[in-house]
Design a protein around this motif. Structure first.
Motif, PDB file in Angstrom:
ATOM      1  N   ARG A  13      17.472  -8.033 -39.217  1.00 43.32           N
ATOM      2  CA  ARG A  13      17.094  -7.693 -40.586  1.00 43.32           C
ATOM      3  C   ARG A  13      16.536  -8.886 -41.352  1.00 43.32           C
ATOM      4  N   TYR A  67      11.913  -1.362 -41.467  1.00 44.40           N
ATOM      5  CA  TYR A  67      12.865  -1.270 -42.562  1.00 44.40           C
ATOM      6  C   TYR A  67      12.811   0.121 -43.178  1.00 44.40           C
ATOM      7  N   ALA A  97      13.490  -4.890 -46.648  1.00 40.98           N
ATOM      8  CA  ALA A  97      13.219  -6.254 -46.205  1.00 40.98           C
ATOM      9  C   ALA A  97      13.395  -7.252 -47.342  1.00 40.98           C
TER      10      ALA A  97
END
Length: 498
Positions: free
Chosen positions: A53, A281, A290
């Motif tokens: 992430r 995302y 993001a």
């Protein structure tokens, strides 16, 4: 947007709490009876994607801010990226260095846990193709993280299976060659066992095309001149191997260059034909978007243009280097979609800004600075083509006409006249403009052996602050985080120069 719902760290019991050591933040993910169904394994591999992430944010600070594309010496020098930009030798205590080490090994240990459980209990997955796919995804993610780490840190502890914190205390750093052996083996398996594409809810998973692309980049990087004894370049001259893989991606006919440069990064055009693979995302203000766009822009701009705080404060703005801006010819169609060059702040003052806005669409901003609903393009088709040109110029089979055709296709899209007899330096300059803000410049300079000459010439020209140090071979890799050295004295040696 990501359809595979990656952010499954909320699924307690998949990969739970950290151990006592930051060396490898892991836990025994199978002790609670997990991994007993096919769905358990799918959830677990989804949880491994979650560790990516914040990975694009690391690329911004460790790669783009390290290169001649960004000038951010800082006014007070308190931001991590200022110290990175200035080539200080005190980086071992930075939070950014610590976090990237911990996050990468967290991802590696999640992948290892999936692989271990597949070996022990994979028979619960009745579909052999699905089992091979999950194994391929785990090996793809492990290899991606190890490849980034070997570029950043050189020698690394080599974990091929789950280890406890106490077991990790006996595992020192392995040579770069050994790390590469695992990376190559993992990517070869992924390339052979992952599908070329997905549809529906599985869009965003690792593909065979992505595995081949990264493996080509591995061979390119290994082939570079060995400027640092523990750096990522080994002088292996594997440009032919890289070229073969790139041609497989090209000849798949799954990808193409878009006619409109800006359309590549359009929020409404994700998953377009230019994208070979991206980190995805979720949209919709769910808090799982993001952060990386926030890493580029000025805080003062955000106060006027966004409904939330964030961005780089005034004492540490990430300004585009004058050298990069001046490299663009008049009329280059890539300038407007890539840079924001001025704005009016909340006091009504016109600010001569110089930051990337390639990945920003104010109308699509999420709920906060961590929630931009835009995917990160890790591999673009234009990169595949330009790496092919690089291989040819480095001695792999191919012609000057092929190199010129690739570069001229890029220039034509940018609205520029064609060129001929493209050299490696010309190719690298075109790459620099094409991928500005996509965090590739530093690694390209390293793998082509240009990094010391280019960076030191740029510092002499650009560093009006006088805060930047001269770049040496030691700066090609980063230091081992100090807290890792403190876990067990003598387990690791610090990289030279730090």
């Amino acid at each position: 947007m990501r359809n595979i719902v990656p952010f499954l760290m909320l699924l307690l019991g998949i990969v739970g709490c950290e151990g006592d050591l930051d060396l490898a933040p892991i836990s025994d993910a199978g002790s609670n009876g997990f991994y007993n169904t096919e769905d358990d394994f799918i959830q677990a591999i989804n949880g491994t994607y979650e560790t990516l992430r914040f990975h694009p944010d690391r690329y911004v600070d460790l790669d783009e801010c390290r290169s001649d594309n960004i000038y951010t010496p800082g006014q007070s020098g308190v931001r991590d990226w200022n110290a990175i930009n200035n080539f200080q030798n005190t980086l071992a205590t930075l939070g950014t260095i610590r976090n990237v080490w911990n996050d990468c090994f967290n991802g590696i240990m999640r992948a290892n846990t999936v692989l271990d459980r597949l070996e022990e209990n994979g028979s619960v997955i009745s579909d052999a193709n699905l089992r091979a796919r999950i194994e391929g995804e785990a090996k793809f993610l492990r290899s991606l993280l190890y490849f980034d780490m070997v570029k950043w840190f050189g020698k690394l502890p080599l974990f091929e299976s789950f280890v406890t914190p106490s077991e990790a205390l006996s595992i020192g750093r392995s040579p770069v060659e050994d790390i590469y052996a695992l990376i190559i083996s993992d990517l070869e398996y992924a390339a052979a066992n992952l599908p070329a594409s997905y549809g529906g809810a599985d869009a965003g998973r690792a593909t065979s095309m992505a595995a081949k692309s990264i493996l080509a980049k591995v061979y390119l990087t290994r082939s570079g001149p060995e400027l640092h004894p523990d750096g990522p370049c080994l002088g292996t001259n594997e440009y032919g191997q890289a070229l073969d893989l790139l041609n497989e991606v090209i000849n798949s006919n799954r990808f193409e260059m878009l006619d409109d440069y800006a359309a590549i990064f359009d929020y409404n055009n994700e998953g377009n034909k230019e994208i070979v693979w991206d980190i995805q995302y979720i949209s919709g203000g769910l808090g799982v978007g993001a952060l990386f766009p926030t890493a580029y822009y000025d805080e003062a701009w955000a106060r006027v243009n966004l409904p939330f705080a964030g961005g780089n404060p005034g004492d540490g703005t990430k300004d585009i280097s004058e050298d990069l801006l001046s490299a663009y010819a008049a009329g280059d169609l890539r300038v407007e979609p890539t840079f924001l060059l001025d704005y009016t702040d909340d006091a009504g003052t016109l600010i001569d800004a110089q930051f990337y806005d390639k990945f920003m669409d104010v109308s699509k901003a999420g709920g906060d600075r961590f929630d931009w609903p835009i995917n990160y393009p890790l591999i673009r088709y234009t990169d595949i083509l330009m790496m092919k040109a690089e291989c040819i110029l480095q001695g792999a089979s191919g012609s000057q006409d092929e190199v010129d055709a690739i570069v001229n296709a890029v220039r034509q899209r940018a609205g520029l006249a064609p060129v001929s007899n493209v050299s490696l330096d010309m190719l690298l300059e075109e790459r620099r403009k094409e991928f500005a803000g996509e965090n590739t410049r530093w690694n390209v300079l390293v793998r082509t052996g240009k990094v010391l000459d280019v960076m030191n010439a740029w510092i002499a020209q650009e560093d009006a602050s006088g805060k930047m140090e001269q770049v040496t071979a030691n700066d090609i890799i980063y230091p081992i985080p100090q807290d890792q050295l403190d876990v067990k004295r003598g387990l690791y040696e610090q990289n030279p120069g730090y």
